[in-house]
Design an enzyme around this catalytic site. Structure first.
Site, PDB file in Angstrom:
ATOM      1  N   ASN A 168       3.359  -3.775  -4.604  1.00 22.38           N
ATOM      2  CA  ASN A 168       3.984  -2.465  -4.804  1.00 22.38           C
ATOM      3  C   ASN A 168       5.319  -2.470  -4.064  1.00 22.38           C
ATOM      4  O   ASN A 168       5.364  -2.347  -2.846  1.00 22.38           O
ATOM      5  CB  ASN A 168       3.043  -1.371  -4.253  1.00 22.38           C
ATOM      6  CG  ASN A 168       3.671   0.010  -4.309  1.00 22.38           C
ATOM      7  OD1 ASN A 168       4.708   0.196  -4.954  1.00 22.38           O
ATOM      8  ND2 ASN A 168       3.058   0.973  -3.641  1.00 22.38           N
ATOM      9  N   TRP A 169       6.393  -2.622  -4.845  1.00 18.62           N
ATOM     10  CA  TRP A 169       7.726  -2.744  -4.217  1.00 18.62           C
ATOM     11  C   TRP A 169       8.273  -1.404  -3.731  1.00 18.62           C
ATOM     12  O   TRP A 169       9.316  -1.357  -3.090  1.00 18.62           O
ATOM     13  CB  TRP A 169       8.702  -3.390  -5.204  1.00 18.62           C
ATOM     14  CG  TRP A 169       8.718  -4.884  -5.119  1.00 18.62           C
ATOM     15  CD1 TRP A 169       7.829  -5.663  -4.440  1.00 18.62           C
ATOM     16  CD2 TRP A 169       9.661  -5.773  -5.726  1.00 18.62           C
ATOM     17  NE1 TRP A 169       8.160  -6.986  -4.588  1.00 18.62           N
ATOM     18  CE2 TRP A 169       9.277  -7.085  -5.369  1.00 18.62           C
ATOM     19  CE3 TRP A 169      10.781  -5.608  -6.535  1.00 18.62           C
ATOM     20  CZ2 TRP A 169       9.983  -8.214  -5.792  1.00 18.62           C
ATOM     21  CZ3 TRP A 169      11.475  -6.731  -6.961  1.00 18.62           C
ATOM     22  CH2 TRP A 169      11.089  -8.015  -6.591  1.00 18.62           C
ATOM     23  N   LYS A 170       7.616  -0.306  -4.128  1.00 15.34           N
ATOM     24  CA  LYS A 170       8.101   1.026  -3.762  1.00 15.34           C
ATOM     25  C   LYS A 170       9.585   1.155  -4.137  1.00 15.34           C
ATOM     26  O   LYS A 170      10.004   0.572  -5.131  1.00 15.34           O
ATOM     27  CB  LYS A 170       7.859   1.294  -2.269  1.00 15.34           C
ATOM     28  CG  LYS A 170       6.409   0.998  -1.883  1.00 15.34           C
ATOM     29  CD  LYS A 170       6.025   1.559  -0.554  1.00 15.34           C
ATOM     30  CE  LYS A 170       4.567   1.226  -0.287  1.00 15.34           C
ATOM     31  NZ  LYS A 170       3.980   1.933   0.811  1.00 15.34           N
ATOM     32  N   HIS A 230      -0.744   7.443  -5.968  1.00  9.27           N
ATOM     33  CA  HIS A 230      -0.390   6.876  -4.657  1.00  9.27           C
ATOM     34  C   HIS A 230      -0.187   8.016  -3.649  1.00  9.27           C
ATOM     35  O   HIS A 230       0.388   9.051  -3.989  1.00  9.27           O
ATOM     36  CB  HIS A 230       0.875   6.025  -4.767  1.00  9.27           C
ATOM     37  CG  HIS A 230       1.082   5.175  -3.554  1.00  9.27           C
ATOM     38  ND1 HIS A 230       1.569   5.705  -2.381  1.00  9.27           N
ATOM     39  CD2 HIS A 230       0.828   3.874  -3.306  1.00  9.27           C
ATOM     40  CE1 HIS A 230       1.609   4.748  -1.466  1.00  9.27           C
ATOM     41  NE2 HIS A 230       1.158   3.626  -2.005  1.00  9.27           N
ATOM     42  N   GLU A 261       1.863   8.444  -1.371  1.00  5.51           N
ATOM     43  CA  GLU A 261       3.254   8.868  -1.170  1.00  5.51           C
ATOM     44  C   GLU A 261       3.665   9.897  -2.216  1.00  5.51           C
ATOM     45  O   GLU A 261       4.573  10.702  -1.985  1.00  5.51           O
ATOM     46  CB  GLU A 261       4.183   7.638  -1.172  1.00  5.51           C
ATOM     47  CG  GLU A 261       4.077   6.882   0.145  1.00  5.51           C
ATOM     48  CD  GLU A 261       4.459   5.410   0.086  1.00  5.51           C
ATOM     49  OE1 GLU A 261       5.030   4.958  -0.923  1.00  5.51           O
ATOM     50  OE2 GLU A 261       4.150   4.698   1.065  1.00  5.51           O
ATOM     51  N   GLU A 276      -6.971   3.216  -0.374  1.00  5.06           N
ATOM     52  CA  GLU A 276      -5.848   3.139   0.556  1.00  5.06           C
ATOM     53  C   GLU A 276      -5.933   4.288   1.559  1.00  5.06           C
ATOM     54  O   GLU A 276      -5.436   5.397   1.272  1.00  5.06           O
ATOM     55  CB  GLU A 276      -4.528   3.255  -0.205  1.00  5.06           C
ATOM     56  CG  GLU A 276      -4.272   2.131  -1.183  1.00  5.06           C
ATOM     57  CD  GLU A 276      -2.783   1.882  -1.373  1.00  5.06           C
ATOM     58  OE1 GLU A 276      -2.361   0.747  -1.149  1.00  5.06           O
ATOM     59  OE2 GLU A 276      -2.042   2.807  -1.714  1.00  5.06           O
ATOM     60  N   GLY A 305       1.616   1.319   5.785  1.00 12.00           N
ATOM     61  CA  GLY A 305       2.866   1.107   6.521  1.00 12.00           C
ATOM     62  C   GLY A 305       2.765   1.249   8.028  1.00 12.00           C
ATOM     63  O   GLY A 305       3.779   1.306   8.722  1.00 12.00           O
ATOM     64  N   SER A 319      -1.160  -1.864   4.864  1.00  8.65           N
ATOM     65  CA  SER A 319      -0.730  -2.817   5.897  1.00  8.65           C
ATOM     66  C   SER A 319      -1.312  -4.222   5.759  1.00  8.65           C
ATOM     67  O   SER A 319      -1.473  -4.924   6.754  1.00  8.65           O
ATOM     68  CB  SER A 319      -1.063  -2.267   7.291  1.00  8.65           C
ATOM     69  OG  SER A 319      -0.304  -1.105   7.543  1.00  8.65           O
TER      70      SER A 319
HETATM   71  P1  PGA Z   1       1.825  -1.199   2.882  1.00  7.02           P
HETATM   72  O1  PGA Z   1       1.747  -0.272   1.581  1.00  7.02           O
HETATM   73  O2  PGA Z   1       1.214  -2.524   2.512  1.00  7.02           O
HETATM   74  O3  PGA Z   1       3.277  -1.292   3.183  1.00  7.02           O
HETATM   75  O4  PGA Z   1       1.034  -0.512   3.944  1.00  7.02           O
HETATM   76  C1  PGA Z   1       0.641  -0.264   0.740  1.00  7.02           C
HETATM   77  C2  PGA Z   1       0.824   0.743  -0.354  1.00  7.02           C
HETATM   78  O5  PGA Z   1       1.446   1.787  -0.080  1.00  7.02           O
HETATM   79  O6  PGA Z   1       0.391   0.556  -1.490  1.00  7.02           O
END
Ligand code: PGA
Length: 245
Positions: A11-13, A100, A102, A169, A175, A206
């Site tokens: 997941n490159w966000k 997600h 976020e 998650e 993160g 993470s």
């Molecule tokens: P992260 O993100 O590996 O940077 O914690 C995971 C995600 O948000 O899918």
């Protein structure tokens, strides 16, 4: 050491550029030799603007492109800044991440997520549904209540769940460098699998080349959703290698 078929989702966000696609040559070469036994399924979810180029790059390599979100509308419409599943499919997308945290944090609801999943499935996309509790909910020992609520609402009136992967998650692990205790993680994954029979459940939060040695021992995990570490091809490859030996 595992011999299981595993998913590795990058997941490159909101990261990446046309130039950064060059880094994928390494991943393509790695996958070609590593996947002779067909153990891994690698899915890259870049920002939408890179999907078309990435899917061209992945042609005939076995690597797959996914999107990070979609609009809940099935057809076209006046929704400035949005993209629907048909449009995503048209440029080579096979999977879409939905729900997600976020996006939940900025107002996406379980109801919207449910609509998005239905739209994605109707358009022929597979879904990666993210669920997980916040730190506050964990402290109040509400993890299982939260998971059941998310599962029930997000999957409401969806009969065929074969094309849906679940990514567990915990919000507090995304993160932050902190991962759940092995027993907690095992039991959360088991709980999800009991609620959605035959589901593949991934872990995300993470994941990195160091903690993968601990994570890979948790036998009921079917793969990983990797954010930060997936932006670096060496780390991403390292995570995959260390999962298997
Ligand atoms: P992260 O993100 O590996 O940077 O914690 C995971 C995600 O948000 O899918």
């Amino acid at each position: 050491m595992t011999n299981k078929y595993m998913y590795f989702i990058a997941n490159w966000k909101m990261f990446g550029s046309i130039k950064s696609l060059n880094s994928l040559d390494k991943v393509i070469r790695f996958h070609k030799y590593f996947n002779k036994k067909k153990l891994v399924k690698i899915i890259y979810c870049p920002p939408n603007i890179l999907i078309n180029l990435m899917s061209k790059k992945f042609k005939n390599t076995g690597l797959i492109v996914g999107a990070q979100n979609c609009h809940e509308n099935l057809g076209y419409g006046s929704f400035t800044g949005s993209v629907n599943c048909k449009m995503l499919k048209n440029v080579g997308t096979k999977f879409v991440i939905i729900g997600h945290s976020e996006n939940r944090q900025v107002g996406e609801t379980n109801k919207q997520i449910n609509l998005k999943i239905k739209t994605a499935l109707k358009s022929g996309l597979k879904v990666i549904l993210c669920i997980g509790e916040t730190l506050n909910e964990k402290r109040k020992k509400r993890t299982k209540n939260v998971l059941i609520k998310q599962i029930t609402s997000c999957l409401k009136s969806i009969k065929n769940k074969k094309k849906i992967l679940i990514a567990y998650e915990p919000v507090w692990s995304i993160g932050t460098g902190i991962i759940p205790k092995p027993n907690d993680l095992y039991s959360a994954i088991e709980f999800i699998k009991k609620k959605i029979s035959k589901s593949k459940v991934l872990y995300g939060g993470s994941v990195n080349p160091k903690n993968i040695k601990e994570l890979r021992k948790i036998k009921n995990i079917d793969g990983f959703l990797i954010g930060g570490a997936s932006q670096n091809e060496k780390k991403f490859i390292d995570i995959i290698k260390k999962t298997y030996n």
